[in-house]
Design a protein around this motif. Structure first.
Motif, PDB file in Angstrom:
ATOM      1  N   UNK A 197       0.900  -0.711  -0.145  1.00  0.00           N
ATOM      2  CA  UNK A 197       0.277  -0.120  -0.266  1.00  0.00           C
ATOM      3  C   UNK A 197       1.110   1.531   0.033  1.00  0.00           C
ATOM      4  N   UNK A 198       1.746   0.963   0.705  1.00  0.00           N
ATOM      5  CA  UNK A 198       2.841   2.263   1.344  1.00  0.00           C
ATOM      6  C   UNK A 198       4.336   2.044   0.204  1.00  0.00           C
ATOM      7  N   UNK A 199       4.189   1.284  -1.328  1.00  0.00           N
ATOM      8  CA  UNK A 199       5.856   0.848  -1.717  1.00  0.00           C
ATOM      9  C   UNK A 199       6.152   2.646  -2.423  1.00  0.00           C
ATOM     10  N   UNK A 200       7.496   2.201  -2.478  1.00  0.00           N
ATOM     11  CA  UNK A 200       8.052   3.352  -3.444  1.00  0.00           C
ATOM     12  C   UNK A 200       9.873   2.544  -3.508  1.00  0.00           C
ATOM     13  N   UNK A 201      10.941   3.871  -3.341  1.00  0.00           N
ATOM     14  CA  UNK A 201      11.925   3.341  -4.088  1.00  0.00           C
ATOM     15  C   UNK A 201      11.999   1.899  -3.115  1.00  0.00           C
ATOM     16  N   UNK A 202      12.021   2.124  -1.847  1.00  0.00           N
ATOM     17  CA  UNK A 202      12.485   1.482  -0.613  1.00  0.00           C
ATOM     18  C   UNK A 202      12.455   0.149  -0.411  1.00  0.00           C
ATOM     19  N   UNK A 203      10.606  -0.156  -1.032  1.00  0.00           N
ATOM     20  CA  UNK A 203       9.787  -1.450  -1.590  1.00  0.00           C
ATOM     21  C   UNK A 203      10.929  -2.061  -2.301  1.00  0.00           C
ATOM     22  N   UNK A 235       8.730  19.461   1.099  1.00  0.00           N
ATOM     23  CA  UNK A 235       7.798  18.202   1.680  1.00  0.00           C
ATOM     24  C   UNK A 235       7.997  18.811   2.683  1.00  0.00           C
ATOM     25  N   UNK A 236       6.600  18.876   4.227  1.00  0.00           N
ATOM     26  CA  UNK A 236       7.266  19.482   5.340  1.00  0.00           C
ATOM     27  C   UNK A 236       7.701  18.029   5.583  1.00  0.00           C
ATOM     28  N   UNK A 237       8.681  18.524   6.701  1.00  0.00           N
ATOM     29  CA  UNK A 237       9.678  17.574   7.447  1.00  0.00           C
ATOM     30  C   UNK A 237       8.258  16.111   8.501  1.00  0.00           C
ATOM     31  N   UNK A 238       7.488  16.645   8.533  1.00  0.00           N
ATOM     32  CA  UNK A 238       6.663  15.894   8.321  1.00  0.00           C
ATOM     33  C   UNK A 238       6.441  14.235   8.393  1.00  0.00           C
ATOM     34  N   UNK A 239       5.883  14.970   7.273  1.00  0.00           N
ATOM     35  CA  UNK A 239       5.509  14.141   5.628  1.00  0.00           C
ATOM     36  C   UNK A 239       6.569  13.638   4.986  1.00  0.00           C
ATOM     37  N   UNK A 240       7.236  14.168   4.971  1.00  0.00           N
ATOM     38  CA  UNK A 240       8.880  13.129   4.767  1.00  0.00           C
ATOM     39  C   UNK A 240       9.214  11.872   5.316  1.00  0.00           C
ATOM     40  N   UNK A 241       8.961  12.020   6.968  1.00  0.00           N
ATOM     41  CA  UNK A 241       9.310  11.037   8.089  1.00  0.00           C
ATOM     42  C   UNK A 241       7.929  10.479   8.352  1.00  0.00           C
ATOM     43  N   UNK A 242       6.523  10.858   8.342  1.00  0.00           N
ATOM     44  CA  UNK A 242       5.433   9.915   7.961  1.00  0.00           C
ATOM     45  C   UNK A 242       5.243   8.787   6.943  1.00  0.00           C
ATOM     46  N   UNK A 243       5.931   9.492   5.778  1.00  0.00           N
ATOM     47  CA  UNK A 243       5.126   9.200   4.620  1.00  0.00           C
ATOM     48  C   UNK A 243       6.752   7.730   4.797  1.00  0.00           C
ATOM     49  N   UNK A 244       7.899   7.928   5.080  1.00  0.00           N
ATOM     50  CA  UNK A 244       8.905   6.806   5.431  1.00  0.00           C
ATOM     51  C   UNK A 244       8.820   6.009   6.072  1.00  0.00           C
ATOM     52  N   UNK A 245       7.888   6.392   7.612  1.00  0.00           N
ATOM     53  CA  UNK A 245       8.027   5.222   8.676  1.00  0.00           C
ATOM     54  C   UNK A 245       6.834   3.756   8.151  1.00  0.00           C
ATOM     55  N   UNK A 246       6.206   4.668   7.523  1.00  0.00           N
ATOM     56  CA  UNK A 246       4.997   3.632   6.970  1.00  0.00           C
ATOM     57  C   UNK A 246       5.136   2.572   5.980  1.00  0.00           C
TER      58      UNK A 246
END
Length: 321
Positions: A197-203, A235-246
């Motif tokens: 669901x939260x797939x990106x390059x790290x996935x 993006x705001x640091x929060x959204x960067x960290x939160x999306x990376x955490x998910x």
């Protein structure tokens, strides 16, 4: 576009299948896409490659520039020009659009606002992977481009010539950027990628590392742009960290090989950063009422040390004043 001394091979007429497929996604990149495509075409290789470029219904002149290149290099460039934005429909470009079209043994990635600076980038990475069969994916160093300034990372001084990346070293340091990535096509199944669901390059990297090792090759081969239109970098640091955490949390939940101390540490670090960055947002911001976010705050407090909990509650109280 290409250097006049570079021979453009008509690979289809010679019956040669591309050995590397370069996948590129673009959206409103009219200021950058020409330099990006030129940097691909300047690659000096001993093998044929193809460029598959996907534009997600840009509202500027990006598609016209892509068409210009595709008409000049029809044997090399394949383009997919969307009439409706696919990102807004939650379509994943890699798994659903560009990856299935790729013919190469290897896939290289680069977004439409970044570009390559080393004309031997692909050749060096492919040579390494061909000669080291236990490695399945490779990255290189890069510059951060801010306006006209190229800013170096410190990897040249802190990492060896070849730094092996697996789940014990992944993200430590964070040197695995999309614009330098080359991997064996057969180590990632697009159907597996689509399950996230939260797939990106790290996935993608994590799926590849289930089948072999990664290599950070310590030479500067690309430029990563910071600009107002960047989807992630501004993006705001929060959204960067939160999306990376998910994203990392989902990887740990679905890929058993990733459950190392290193990845667990990275995940908690992102969890902590998300929670503390959230305190800097407007106290009435609707996102803070989201049930999923409330769960990660609870998860953080369950795992945090007493001193970290006290630090959080102190900052929380100050944020409410």
């Amino acid at each position: 576009m290409r250097d006049e001394n570079t021979i453009i091979l008509n690979w289809k007429e010679r019956g040669q299948k591309p050995f590397v497929s370069i996948l590129c996604d673009a959206y409103n990149h009219e200021k950058f896409i020409r330099e990006t495509l030129e940097s691909f075409l300047k690659q000096r290789t001993q093998f044929p490659f193809e460029i598959i470029i996907h534009d997600d219904a840009s509202t500027d002149n990006t598609q016209a520039i892509i068409k210009e290149f595709a008409e000049e290099y029809p044997q090399i460039i394949k383009c997919i020009l969307q009439k409706e934005n696919q990102y807004s429909k939650k379509v994943n470009f890699w798994s659903d659009i560009t990856f299935p079209m790729a013919q190469g043994k290897y896939i290289a990635l680069c977004e439409g606002d970044d570009y390559w600076i080393d004309e031997l980038k692909l050749q060096k990475q492919v040579d390494f992977l061909e000669n080291n069969q236990d490695y399945v994916i490779a990255w290189t160093d890069f510059y951060n481009k801010k306006e006209d300034e190229l800013v170096s990372n410190d990897f040249k001084n802190t990492l060896p010539e070849v730094y092996t990346i697996d789940f014990d070293t992944l993200f430590n340091p964070y040197c695995t950027y999309t614009l330098t990535c080359v991997f064996r096509k057969d180590v990632v199944d697009p159907l597996d990628y689509k399950k996230f669901k939260y797939g990106k390059d790290n996935t993608l990297y994590s799926l590849a590392l289930c089948n072999g090792k990664g290599a950070f090759m310590n030479f500067q081969a690309a430029a990563y742009r910071w600009h107002p239109g960047g989807v992630y970098s501004l993006q705001k640091p929060f959204f960067q960290r939160y999306s990376s955490y998910l994203n990392i949390k989902e990887i740990v939940e679905n890929i058993p090989e990733s459950r190392t101390k290193n990845i667990q540490k990275v995940m908690f670090s992102l969890l902590k950063a998300s929670v503390f960055e959230a305190l800097k947002l407007d106290k009435n911001e609707e996102f803070k009422k989201d049930e999923q976010f409330k769960r990660i705050v609870s998860d953080f407090l369950d795992k945090a040390s007493l001193s970290l909990k006290l630090k959080y509650w102190w900052r929380y109280i100050k944020s409410q004043i």
